[in-house]
Write a protein that holds these residues in place. Structure first.
Motif: not given
Length: 273
Positions: A102, A106-107, A22, A162
């Motif tokens: 990915q 993600r945020d 992340g 996902q």
């Protein structure tokens, strides 16, 4: 290593780290260490990890947008083929660009909502909405629910993708078949005015009226006919089933006349399945 090669190396390293950990958990020091360069090199090319992240997201967004747009871009084919092609296109992107996907899901730290994954899915849903609107008009179905149906189709496919990305226990073709099976058989049997049978305000009121009738009569058996007529599981379900059978026959006839580009072409669907 040339400047361009170094830039590409940093992009690959950054994509891998952002996908695994992340944005917030990755530092410039970590990026530089994995690339075996000094921190100033990262700053020189991208101005920091924010600039590197923005470049990676932009690349992946453009790649995924192109993939999905191409799948939705031929209105002359059968609607089921569009559903199949789009589901398979997304799963192919996930399979071939696992790290990039990915990063997208993600945020995002970006303050620009137009550059987010959700905004991309919103744009795709609008395109799906356009396709559904035309088909609903041909079938004389209410268009009120079209924007929601479009969001359902996109959301179902994306979230399933996902899940599959972390648990690839079936092939992408098989998963696409699962998605299309649920989506298509649902679409092919849409009611013009769908309603809840057992839950919700209308269903509760009907249950209360039925209970009152039985209480007033003092004998459920004597009110069997009335109960059957008001029981949504029997009456509404039967009526809906009969309506669907009649509309299915009409749509099949219309399909033969219009080349088969319809949602309720059940005979062809069953044959293909």
């Amino acid at each position: 290593m040339t400047s361009l090669q170094r830039r590409e190396q940093l992009i690959e390293v950054g994509r891998s780290l952002f996908a695994a950990k992340g944005f917030e958990a990755v530092s410039v020091e970590e990026i530089a260490a994995h690339a075996k360069v000094s921190k100033p090199i990262v700053y020189e090319h991208f101005g920091g990890k924010e600039g590197l992240y923005a470049v990676i997201v932009d690349r992946e967004m453009r790649a995924l947008t192109g993939t999905l747009t191409a799948a939705l871009d031929d209105p002359t084919v059968h609607p089921r083929q569009i559903v199949e092609r789009t589901a398979l296109a997304l799963l192919t992107y996930i399979e071939e660009n696992a790290e990039g996907f990915q990063v997208l899901v993600r945020d995002s730290p970006s303050t620009d909502p137009s550059g987010s994954f959700s905004s991309l899915m919103g744009d795709i849903a609008v395109r799906v909405e356009d396709i559904l609107s035309e088909t609903f008009k041909r079938q004389k179905l209410s268009a009120k629910g079209v924007p929601y149906y479009a969001q359902m189709l996109v959301g179902m496919t994306v979230f399933t993708g996902q899940y599959w990305a972390d648990r690839p226990k079936v092939s992408k073709e098989q998963l696409a078949a699962y998605i299309v099976d649920l989506a298509w058989h649902g679409l092919s049997r849409l009611d013009s005015k769908p309603q809840l049978f057992f839950e919700g305000a209308k269903a509760r009121k009907e249950a209360e009226r039925r209970a009152k009738r039985e209480s007033d009569s003092g004998s459920p058996d004597s009110d069997q006919t009335s109960s059957a007529q008001s029981d949504p599981e029997h009456a509404t379900g039967e009526d809906s089933g009969l309506q669907n059978m009649r509309s299915g026959a009409q749509v099949t006839q219309h399909s033969a006349e219009s080349g088969g580009e319809v949602l309720r072409f059940e005979q062809e669907t069953e044959h293909n399945d």
